[in-house]
Design an enzyme around this catalytic site. Sequence first.
Site, PDB file in Angstrom:
ATOM      1  N   GLU A 199       0.948  -1.272  -0.068  1.00  0.00           N
ATOM      2  CA  GLU A 199       0.072   0.110   0.062  1.00  0.00           C
ATOM      3  C   GLU A 199       1.099   1.273   0.041  1.00  0.00           C
ATOM      4  O   GLU A 199       1.853   1.303   0.747  1.00  0.00           O
ATOM      5  CB  GLU A 199      -0.861  -0.040   1.400  1.00  0.00           C
ATOM      6  CG  GLU A 199      -1.768   1.068   1.307  1.00  0.00           C
ATOM      7  CD  GLU A 199      -2.751   1.209   2.499  1.00  0.00           C
ATOM      8  OE1 GLU A 199      -2.662   0.260   3.280  1.00  0.00           O
ATOM      9  OE2 GLU A 199      -3.399   2.397   2.529  1.00  0.00           O
ATOM     10  N   ARG A 259       4.988 -12.857   9.729  1.00  0.00           N
ATOM     11  CA  ARG A 259       5.782 -11.772   9.452  1.00  0.00           C
ATOM     12  C   ARG A 259       7.046 -11.353  10.264  1.00  0.00           C
ATOM     13  O   ARG A 259       7.127 -12.164  11.129  1.00  0.00           O
ATOM     14  CB  ARG A 259       4.737 -10.264   9.641  1.00  0.00           C
ATOM     15  CG  ARG A 259       4.544 -10.218  10.920  1.00  0.00           C
ATOM     16  CD  ARG A 259       3.212  -9.167  11.100  1.00  0.00           C
ATOM     17  NE  ARG A 259       3.629  -7.892  10.757  1.00  0.00           N
ATOM     18  CZ  ARG A 259       3.097  -7.014   9.676  1.00  0.00           C
ATOM     19  NH1 ARG A 259       2.307  -7.888   8.829  1.00  0.00           N
ATOM     20  NH2 ARG A 259       3.179  -6.113   9.457  1.00  0.00           N
ATOM     21  N   LYS A 290       4.464   0.479   9.477  1.00  0.00           N
ATOM     22  CA  LYS A 290       4.533   1.905   8.911  1.00  0.00           C
ATOM     23  C   LYS A 290       3.874   3.041   9.923  1.00  0.00           C
ATOM     24  O   LYS A 290       4.284   4.291   9.813  1.00  0.00           O
ATOM     25  CB  LYS A 290       3.656   1.634   7.611  1.00  0.00           C
ATOM     26  CG  LYS A 290       4.749   1.205   6.596  1.00  0.00           C
ATOM     27  CD  LYS A 290       3.909   1.230   5.214  1.00  0.00           C
ATOM     28  CE  LYS A 290       3.193   0.177   4.883  1.00  0.00           C
ATOM     29  NZ  LYS A 290       2.678   0.157   3.398  1.00  0.00           N
TER      30      LYS A 290
HETATM   31  P1  ATP Z   1       3.009  -2.543   8.021  1.00  0.00           P
HETATM   32  O1  ATP Z   1       1.853  -3.107   8.939  1.00  0.00           O
HETATM   33  O2  ATP Z   1       4.318  -2.410   8.548  1.00  0.00           O
HETATM   34  O3  ATP Z   1       2.373  -1.209   8.000  1.00  0.00           O
HETATM   35  P2  ATP Z   1       1.602  -3.383   5.961  1.00  0.00           P
HETATM   36  O4  ATP Z   1       1.276  -4.946   5.900  1.00  0.00           O
HETATM   37  O5  ATP Z   1       0.371  -2.603   6.043  1.00  0.00           O
HETATM   38  O6  ATP Z   1       2.609  -3.296   6.950  1.00  0.00           O
HETATM   39  P3  ATP Z   1       1.515  -3.419   3.024  1.00  0.00           P
HETATM   40  O7  ATP Z   1       2.061  -2.266   2.166  1.00  0.00           O
HETATM   41  O8  ATP Z   1       0.252  -3.763   2.941  1.00  0.00           O
HETATM   42  O9  ATP Z   1       2.220  -3.016   4.575  1.00  0.00           O
HETATM   43  O10 ATP Z   1       2.458  -4.611   2.762  1.00  0.00           O
HETATM   44  C1  ATP Z   1       2.798  -4.965   1.690  1.00  0.00           C
HETATM   45  C2  ATP Z   1       3.193  -6.442   1.685  1.00  0.00           C
HETATM   46  O11 ATP Z   1       4.102  -6.815   2.666  1.00  0.00           O
HETATM   47  C3  ATP Z   1       2.132  -7.305   2.309  1.00  0.00           C
HETATM   48  O12 ATP Z   1       1.806  -8.541   1.549  1.00  0.00           O
HETATM   49  C4  ATP Z   1       2.512  -7.498   3.846  1.00  0.00           C
HETATM   50  O13 ATP Z   1       1.993  -8.721   4.038  1.00  0.00           O
HETATM   51  C5  ATP Z   1       4.124  -7.728   3.634  1.00  0.00           C
HETATM   52  N1  ATP Z   1       4.638  -7.481   4.852  1.00  0.00           N
HETATM   53  C6  ATP Z   1       4.376  -6.160   5.499  1.00  0.00           C
HETATM   54  N2  ATP Z   1       5.010  -6.144   6.818  1.00  0.00           N
HETATM   55  C7  ATP Z   1       5.751  -7.327   6.607  1.00  0.00           C
HETATM   56  C8  ATP Z   1       6.886  -7.722   7.841  1.00  0.00           C
HETATM   57  N3  ATP Z   1       7.008  -7.408   8.827  1.00  0.00           N
HETATM   58  N4  ATP Z   1       7.133  -9.108   7.421  1.00  0.00           N
HETATM   59  C9  ATP Z   1       6.862  -9.681   6.272  1.00  0.00           C
HETATM   60  N5  ATP Z   1       6.117  -9.286   5.395  1.00  0.00           N
HETATM   61  C10 ATP Z   1       5.561  -8.101   5.665  1.00  0.00           C
HETATM   62 MG    MG Z   2      -1.310  -3.856   4.471  1.00  0.00          MG
END
Ligand code: ATP
Ligand code: MG
Length: 601
Positions: free
Chosen positions: A78, A303, A313
Amino acid sequence: MHHVIKNFLLCGINIVAYPRKKIAPFGITEFLLYNTLILDVNMSENSTINNNDFIREIIKEDLAAQTYKTVITRFPPEPNGYLHIGHAKSICINFGLAAEFGGRCHLRFDDTNPEKEEQEFIDSIKDNIRWLGFDWKEHEYFASSYFEQLFEFAVKLVKKGCAYVDDQSAEEIRKSRGTLTEPGKASPYRSRSIEENLNLFIRMRAGDFKDGEKTLRAKIDMTSPNLNMRDPVMYRIMHRTHHQTKDQWCIYPMYDFTHGQSDALENISHSICTLEFEDHRPLYDWFIKELGIHHPRQIEFARLNLTFTVMSKRKLLKLVQEKHVNGWNDPRLPTISGLRRRGYTPCSIRDFCIRIGIAKANSTVDVALLEHCLREDLNKNAQRMMAVINPVKLVVDNYPVDRHEEFQAENNPENPAAGSRPVIFSRTLYIERDDFMEHPAKGFFRLFPGGEVRLKYAWYIKCTGIIKDPSSGEITEIHCTYDPATRGGWSTDGRKVKGTLHWLSAAHAQSAEFRMYDRLFTAINPEAGDKEFTEYLNPRSLEIKKGFIEPVLASAAPLQRFQFLRTGYFCTDTDSSRANPVFNRITGLKDTWAKIMAKNE
Ligand code: ATP
Ligand code: MG
């Protein structure tokens, strides 16, 4: 090889330790002593890809059963912030699997929330993925470019009686959703006719209603034990300009009504996501089934969490906005841009992502492992140089005032092909202030009054005296004599010295700024305490020092990496210039991870 799996409730962290080579379990107490709790390490010998993880097993089965013919994965960020090391794990998994199985990986921006998203984030994400060494080729997509298609999907569900327009407020919807132990309550608008729903939904799109006045909800089951299945919201009204679709839309689909459908439209075979989406899978599958479209397989993995940092984020954004750090690429942040500016190599990050492996249980990885991967790479590849970070003058009294000479310094003992370079020696030098003690502590092998040490590549010297500032008492000069029979730093009479110091000729050295970075937080898990995570910020995470470097370093390219002898790995910062060179400390030389592993050999 998974040997030890233990759950420790301490700090709320799940500890998973998989030692390399060893069969017998780790002494967990040793870990606690080291403050390094957690390893989730699926170490294969040469850090080659471990192809025995559960995701690879599933894919192999699916290919054998011909459920899918080609492996098509996607990385779906995102664009509401910069990518972090957790995303790197996801990128390595998705692009890695695609490459390994001869398929492809799409980059898809999951851009359904115009409120928090920006072009800056899109640009940084693309830049970061390329820097990590991956290429999505022509497969760059935006969920927002499917808005029309998603709208049609929604209409289809309305027409099937599978979706309805609700007039309840977000708050009312939340309240009537029930809890884990109580079923939800049906909305009074749940039984609207298909015609009325269709008409209202079309009017929602046309802009007839204000923000929050209506939503479109899936009609599933208000009593489902899975809260995600209790008539989830599919669309909300937001009169907001979107960075891609501008003012075309005032209704925006929710993540759950976008993600699976986007996967389907792109013919994704395996939709790999993090564990928190496990409970969303029934909904993912329900939408796909009701719409009768291509069915990608959602697989969840744990994760990545790292010690001594925060990863979400939202929290990174807070650190940036409240100026606890200097922007998204601050070298102390776990963002890809931050790690890059800190001096991390893409290769070390990929190596780390392979070594941590893929697991189904949440765990936290010791940041020392990340640093270890980096050191392994830098040790092989970084050129050695001399820099004096906390200088004090050293005067060689028996060396002629007007003389200077060159010594050859090897560029990398790990790689003889890297050659050598000249370094200039003269009567007045700089050495590290810490390398001298007026009253040496027991076991101090460096310079002290009457003591003898080697100046790397040059001579043996013996300390003959010191000069102090009369008012502050600070040492301003150290005096010594050199032994002309020790040229190159080796004695002819077999006399040995215990200490070897690095040095620079004062007249030839170039002044420089050193940004000495340390961990951003003092707590292993800054999110675990009862205080706000920012309370655990390390007040000494950045210390600026003024010292000296070999003059050629002033023209080093931005982000070039070096090992400064005895002081650590450094890289040129992007702020560096020929007149004002600036170096970031990437990491120290001591490998705490290797130490832990050695203890357990
Ligand atoms: P955050 O929770 O850190 O804000 P998010 O999941 O909202 O991260 P996205 O931009 O939606 O961020 O993530 C893109 C991809 O990266 C998704 O498939 C998500 O599952 C993966 N991802 C995000 N954080 C992690 C992590 N700590 N370890 C592994 N994969 C991750
Ligand atoms: Mg997300």
